[in-house]
Design a protein around this motif. Sequence first.
Motif, PDB file in Angstrom:
ATOM      1  N   PRO A  13      27.392  67.466  27.056  1.00  0.00           N
ATOM      2  CA  PRO A  13      26.786  67.913  25.729  1.00  0.00           C
ATOM      3  C   PRO A  13      27.850  67.995  24.828  1.00  0.00           C
ATOM      4  CG  PRO A  13      27.290  69.755  27.169  1.00  0.00           C
ATOM      5  CD  PRO A  13      27.285  68.687  28.000  1.00  0.00           C
ATOM      6  N   GLN A  14      29.180  67.874  24.813  1.00  0.00           N
ATOM      7  CA  GLN A  14      30.147  68.231  23.710  1.00  0.00           C
ATOM      8  C   GLN A  14      30.620  66.728  23.176  1.00  0.00           C
ATOM      9  OE1 GLN A  14      32.796  70.145  26.758  1.00  0.00           O
ATOM     10  NE2 GLN A  14      33.035  71.562  25.223  1.00  0.00           N
ATOM     11  N   GLY A  15      30.342  66.666  21.971  1.00  0.00           N
ATOM     12  CA  GLY A  15      30.547  65.482  21.072  1.00  0.00           C
ATOM     13  C   GLY A  15      31.820  65.608  20.570  1.00  0.00           C
ATOM     14  N   LYS A  16      32.352  66.590  20.110  1.00  0.00           N
ATOM     15  CA  LYS A  16      33.720  66.698  19.820  1.00  0.00           C
ATOM     16  C   LYS A  16      34.234  68.139  20.047  1.00  0.00           C
ATOM     17  CE  LYS A  16      33.664  63.415  15.753  1.00  0.00           C
ATOM     18  NZ  LYS A  16      33.714  63.562  14.324  1.00  0.00           N
ATOM     19  N   VAL A  17      35.596  68.364  20.338  1.00  0.00           N
ATOM     20  CA  VAL A  17      36.235  69.504  20.916  1.00  0.00           C
ATOM     21  C   VAL A  17      37.599  69.707  20.159  1.00  0.00           C
ATOM     22  CG1 VAL A  17      37.054  70.979  22.459  1.00  0.00           C
ATOM     23  CG2 VAL A  17      34.957  69.896  23.052  1.00  0.00           C
ATOM     24  N   ASP A  85      47.344  64.885  24.852  1.00  0.00           N
ATOM     25  CA  ASP A  85      45.972  64.891  25.321  1.00  0.00           C
ATOM     26  C   ASP A  85      44.859  64.451  24.615  1.00  0.00           C
ATOM     27  OD1 ASP A  85      47.088  66.022  27.800  1.00  0.00           O
ATOM     28  OD2 ASP A  85      47.188  67.895  27.222  1.00  0.00           O
ATOM     29  N   ALA A  86      45.032  64.375  23.466  1.00  0.00           N
ATOM     30  CA  ALA A  86      44.035  64.089  22.558  1.00  0.00           C
ATOM     31  C   ALA A  86      43.404  62.602  23.038  1.00  0.00           C
ATOM     32  CB  ALA A  86      44.512  63.898  21.161  1.00  0.00           C
ATOM     33  N   GLY A  87      42.137  62.650  22.747  1.00  0.00           N
ATOM     34  CA  GLY A  87      41.241  61.407  22.985  1.00  0.00           C
ATOM     35  C   GLY A  87      40.076  61.526  23.472  1.00  0.00           C
ATOM     36  N   THR A  88      39.370  60.549  23.940  1.00  0.00           N
ATOM     37  CA  THR A  88      37.897  60.768  24.709  1.00  0.00           C
ATOM     38  C   THR A  88      37.978  60.783  25.997  1.00  0.00           C
ATOM     39  OG1 THR A  88      37.174  59.416  22.312  1.00  0.00           O
ATOM     40  CG2 THR A  88      35.614  59.940  24.299  1.00  0.00           C
ATOM     41  N   TYR A  89      37.231  61.873  26.457  1.00  0.00           N
ATOM     42  CA  TYR A  89      37.022  61.981  27.869  1.00  0.00           C
ATOM     43  C   TYR A  89      35.489  61.723  28.320  1.00  0.00           C
ATOM     44  CZ  TYR A  89      41.678  64.284  27.410  1.00  0.00           C
ATOM     45  OH  TYR A  89      42.853  64.546  27.364  1.00  0.00           O
ATOM     46  N   TYR A  90      35.398  61.152  29.598  1.00  0.00           N
ATOM     47  CA  TYR A  90      34.031  60.888  29.922  1.00  0.00           C
ATOM     48  C   TYR A  90      33.979  61.442  31.547  1.00  0.00           C
ATOM     49  CZ  TYR A  90      34.057  57.087  26.399  1.00  0.00           C
ATOM     50  OH  TYR A  90      34.027  56.603  25.172  1.00  0.00           O
ATOM     51  N   CYS A  91      32.776  61.929  31.705  1.00  0.00           N
ATOM     52  CA  CYS A  91      32.301  62.407  33.006  1.00  0.00           C
ATOM     53  C   CYS A  91      31.540  61.436  33.600  1.00  0.00           C
ATOM     54  CB  CYS A  91      31.288  63.910  32.708  1.00  0.00           C
ATOM     55  SG  CYS A  91      30.824  64.662  34.545  1.00  0.00           S
ATOM     56  N   VAL A  92      31.977  61.120  34.834  1.00  0.00           N
ATOM     57  CA  VAL A  92      31.497  59.739  35.219  1.00  0.00           C
ATOM     58  C   VAL A  92      31.017  60.041  36.940  1.00  0.00           C
ATOM     59  CG1 VAL A  92      32.066  57.237  36.180  1.00  0.00           C
ATOM     60  CG2 VAL A  92      33.035  58.304  33.906  1.00  0.00           C
ATOM     61  N   LYS A  93      29.895  59.687  37.221  1.00  0.00           N
ATOM     62  CA  LYS A  93      29.388  59.772  38.484  1.00  0.00           C
ATOM     63  C   LYS A  93      29.180  58.422  39.310  1.00  0.00           C
ATOM     64  CE  LYS A  93      27.005  60.963  42.235  1.00  0.00           C
ATOM     65  NZ  LYS A  93      27.553  61.774  43.339  1.00  0.00           N
ATOM     66  N   PHE A  94      30.071  58.326  40.422  1.00  0.00           N
ATOM     67  CA  PHE A  94      30.297  57.238  40.950  1.00  0.00           C
ATOM     68  C   PHE A  94      29.313  57.006  42.356  1.00  0.00           C
ATOM     69  CE2 PHE A  94      34.033  57.365  38.863  1.00  0.00           C
ATOM     70  CZ  PHE A  94      34.548  56.128  38.457  1.00  0.00           C
ATOM     71  N   THR A 110      33.449  62.990  25.163  1.00  0.00           N
ATOM     72  CA  THR A 110      33.839  64.119  24.360  1.00  0.00           C
ATOM     73  C   THR A 110      35.153  63.677  23.874  1.00  0.00           C
ATOM     74  OG1 THR A 110      32.815  65.487  25.784  1.00  0.00           O
ATOM     75  CG2 THR A 110      34.297  66.299  24.356  1.00  0.00           C
ATOM     76  N   GLU A 111      35.286  63.761  22.269  1.00  0.00           N
ATOM     77  CA  GLU A 111      36.322  63.458  21.666  1.00  0.00           C
ATOM     78  C   GLU A 111      37.198  64.728  21.450  1.00  0.00           C
ATOM     79  OE1 GLU A 111      37.657  61.724  17.041  1.00  0.00           O
ATOM     80  OE2 GLU A 111      35.619  61.704  17.835  1.00  0.00           O
TER      81      GLU A 111
END
Length: 230
Positions: A13-17, A85-94, A110-111
Amino acid sequence: GAQEDQGFQLLQPQGKVLVRQGETLTLTCTVSGSTPAGPVRWLKGWGSGNKTIYDQRGSFPRVTRVVHGSDTDFSIRMRDAQPEDAGTYYCVKFSKAEEGDEVFRHGKGTEVSLYESAPVPGMVAAAVVLCFLLLLSLSIALCMYRRKRRGEAESQGLAMGIPLRCCARTPGSPSKVLDAETSHLPSQRSSKEEKELHYADLQPLPAAPRHGRSAGAACSEYASIRVAAK
């Protein structure tokens, strides 16, 4: 974002943090529904340049699960966040495949941005010194203003013709009290007194009538006029 396939849902749900440098970063990800076999991982970036931040089967000292052992909540915490640590993070289901794990579903990302925890000490010190100098300048200006007003008040008092009395003294002789407004010292003083006169004290006349003054009364110094003896 949420993605569904045959009852499976992944929610990031988080777009930006925005996180303060040195504090703990929390990234949220949950899954629900029919879950195919395969791990859930957190990746920084997407494509060939991505980096694995968390994997259920790996060891990541700075990253821990929010809910340990959960099959639905894959939110993570990253302690001691740093600018890199700044950047965009993805939660991924394999999902498992013959050639290895394949991407089954992933969140929209999430940015993450960071900001410094506090102003640098030098800036704080400069601000303190500036405030001190400002207060000092105001105090000096106020003191000078009061002195100016006091001087103006005294000048106005002298201009109004305050009556003075003169106490003429010579070494070893008693004081002679004369009224400055009636005595006319230069014309009435004898040549002998003129030679022996060393100084004269001027002070305001008291409020009492003149006939009540004693010629030998003690005179407190108000101002001095020095005359060199001939």
